[in-house]
Write an enzyme that holds these catalytic residues in place. Structure first.
Site, PDB file in Angstrom:
ATOM      1  N   GLU A 156     172.965  -4.779 -18.253  1.00 46.24           N
ATOM      2  CA  GLU A 156     174.341  -4.035 -18.564  1.00 46.24           C
ATOM      3  C   GLU A 156     175.155  -4.613 -19.844  1.00 46.24           C
ATOM      4  OE1 GLU A 156     173.707  -3.801 -14.048  1.00 46.24           O
ATOM      5  OE2 GLU A 156     173.587  -5.200 -15.688  1.00 46.24           O
ATOM      6  N   CYS A 175     178.373  -8.004 -13.480  1.00 47.78           N
ATOM      7  CA  CYS A 175     178.248  -6.973 -14.527  1.00 47.78           C
ATOM      8  C   CYS A 175     179.181  -5.510 -14.103  1.00 47.78           C
ATOM      9  CB  CYS A 175     176.753  -6.455 -14.321  1.00 47.78           C
ATOM     10  SG  CYS A 175     175.680  -7.614 -14.881  1.00 47.78           S
ATOM     11  N   ALA A 182     130.260 -12.787  -6.855  1.00 50.67           N
ATOM     12  CA  ALA A 182     129.632 -13.860  -7.475  1.00 50.67           C
ATOM     13  C   ALA A 182     128.215 -13.659  -7.178  1.00 50.67           C
ATOM     14  CB  ALA A 182     130.020 -15.084  -7.131  1.00 50.67           C
ATOM     15  N   ARG A 222     147.469 -16.687 -20.314  1.00 56.75           N
ATOM     16  CA  ARG A 222     147.250 -17.137 -21.586  1.00 56.75           C
ATOM     17  C   ARG A 222     146.881 -15.589 -22.451  1.00 56.75           C
ATOM     18  NH1 ARG A 222     144.057 -19.823 -18.386  1.00 56.75           N
ATOM     19  NH2 ARG A 222     141.974 -18.610 -18.905  1.00 56.75           N
ATOM     20  N   GLU A 226     144.482 -15.510  -6.389  1.00 60.36           N
ATOM     21  CA  GLU A 226     143.165 -15.428  -7.123  1.00 60.36           C
ATOM     22  C   GLU A 226     142.184 -16.603  -6.451  1.00 60.36           C
ATOM     23  OE1 GLU A 226     142.917 -15.255 -11.246  1.00 60.36           O
ATOM     24  OE2 GLU A 226     144.586 -14.139 -11.466  1.00 60.36           O
TER      25      GLU A 226
END
Length: 375
Positions: free
Chosen positions: A58, A91, A171, A216, A300
């Site tokens: 705001e 705000c 995998a 990254r 992960e």
């Protein structure tokens, strides 16, 4: 509450789109966008929340509207304006002082010091406040799903990311997994890391892959906290995830060999959280992350930790990238016991499906999720 017009809905969606600019910027604060304008369709200012301690959406929009007469204008905001004095002034006060005549809110703020107080404060100042319902409210809540989870359930929103083959393998039998999915999928995965307040993995992944777990491949102002579940503190002091940028938290059950000091010298924080089974207490760890203002926890990890999170009832969402490749034998996405009957198997529903390069990305949530768990 008056019915929202098509212009109201359009402006709220614009505010939500602006709020996306705060991903990777505003944590642990919510991602908020604001549009200032008039009923004739003119726009006077726009803004998104900046880094914690900086201006909220705001205030950014009000600064963007410098030079305009804001008396009687409308503010469309993706989250209820704050009414308390934290690192920045309320705000609500800024909107009141600017002479705004109406505020349209996509969704109320669950933070205990706001939670309806912002709306009440604006109305007490004579400002008309309208609260959205339906799809636009769901979109606004979805953008801050971790913020809502932390304040309503006392824990982060836990998202488990996996990359798998067409036959569900993560995998080859010897553990090699680079790369099952495409560069486009990996870049997209980093965008989801950027969303998260923290990224969690297990010691098995650290020892096998030596990952960095930072963001990254997409731009970000903030790096998520990197968390390793490491019951016996086997993380090598040479591990890549101990390198900058970002902070590292190692959650252990014991420090039998006195390895914690060496890891602390490498900049890691080490906490001992033993469970009854001699391993890290997962619910306690997730609760601790909530106390550290972690909104979204991005996992992960391998099948063992994914399975442990499943058994603990801590997985809110699967983020799955599937490539059109067949691997045959190899680990699956989660190590769980086979159900006695097919009807007893945990079931998940697709909530999003998208092509990413040559791969497919889908989000799944438990079918039994309550409306508070699934906005």
């Amino acid at each position: 509450m008056s019915a929202l017009s098509e212009l109201d809905l359009q402006r709220l969606r614009e505010a939500i789109e602006l709020a996306h600019e705060a991903i990777g910027v505003s944590d642990p604060n919510p991602r908020v966008g604001c549009v200032l304008g008039r009923s004739d369709g003119s726009v006077l200012g726009r803004g998104a929340t900046q880094r914690a301690g900086g201006p909220h959406a705001e205030v950014v929009a009000l600064r963007d509207a410098t030079g305009h007469d804001l008396r009687g204008c409308t503010a469309w905001v993706s989250l209820e304006p704050c009414s308390h004095h934290g690192r920045t002034p309320p705000c609500c006060d800024a909107l009141i002082e600017a002479g705004v005549g109406r505020v349209v809110v996509a969704v109320a703020d669950p933070y205990p010091e706001v939670d309806g107080r912002g709306i009440a404060r604006l109305r007490a100042a004579g400002i008309q406040v309208d609260l959205a319902e339906g799809e636009v409210a769901r979109e606004a809540r979805e953008l801050n799903i971790g913020f809502f989870s932390r304040h309503e359930r006392g824990r982060p929103w836990v998202r488990v990311k996996v990359a798998m083959s067409l036959d569900g393998r993560t995998a080859l039998p010897d553990g090699r997994s680079r790369w099952i999915t495409s560069e486009a999928a990996r870049t997209d995965g980093h965008a989801w890391r950027r969303r998260a307040s923290a990224v969690l993995t297990g010691i098995g992944t650290v020892l096998a892959d030596n990952p960095r777990l930072d963001v990254r491949l997409v731009q970000t102002e903030l790096q998520p906290l990197r968390v390793v579940l490491d019951s016996a503190l086997r993380t090598p002091t040479t591990a890549r995830l101990l390198e900058p940028p970002g902070r590292v938290l190692l959650a252990a059950a014991r420090d039998a060999d006195g390895r914690a000091d060496g890891l602390r010298r490498r900049g890691a924080e080490v906490v001992l959280m033993p469970g009854a089974d001699g391993r890290v207490d997962l619910p306690a760890l997730v609760g601790e992350l909530a106390r550290r203002a972690i909104n979204e926890l991005h996992v992960e990890a391998g099948a063992a930790l994914n399975g442990a999170l499943m058994r603990a009832g801590l997985v809110d969402e699967w983020l799955v990238y599937q490539a059109g490749v067949l691997l045959g034998e190899g680990p699956g996405i989660a190590r769980i016991e086979a159900p006695a009957q097919l009807a007893a198997a945990p079931r998940w529903q697709f909530v999003d499906l998208k092509s990413v390069g040559p791969d497919v990305r889908f989000l799944m949530r438990p079918i039994a999720s309550s409306t508070r768990d699934t906005p």
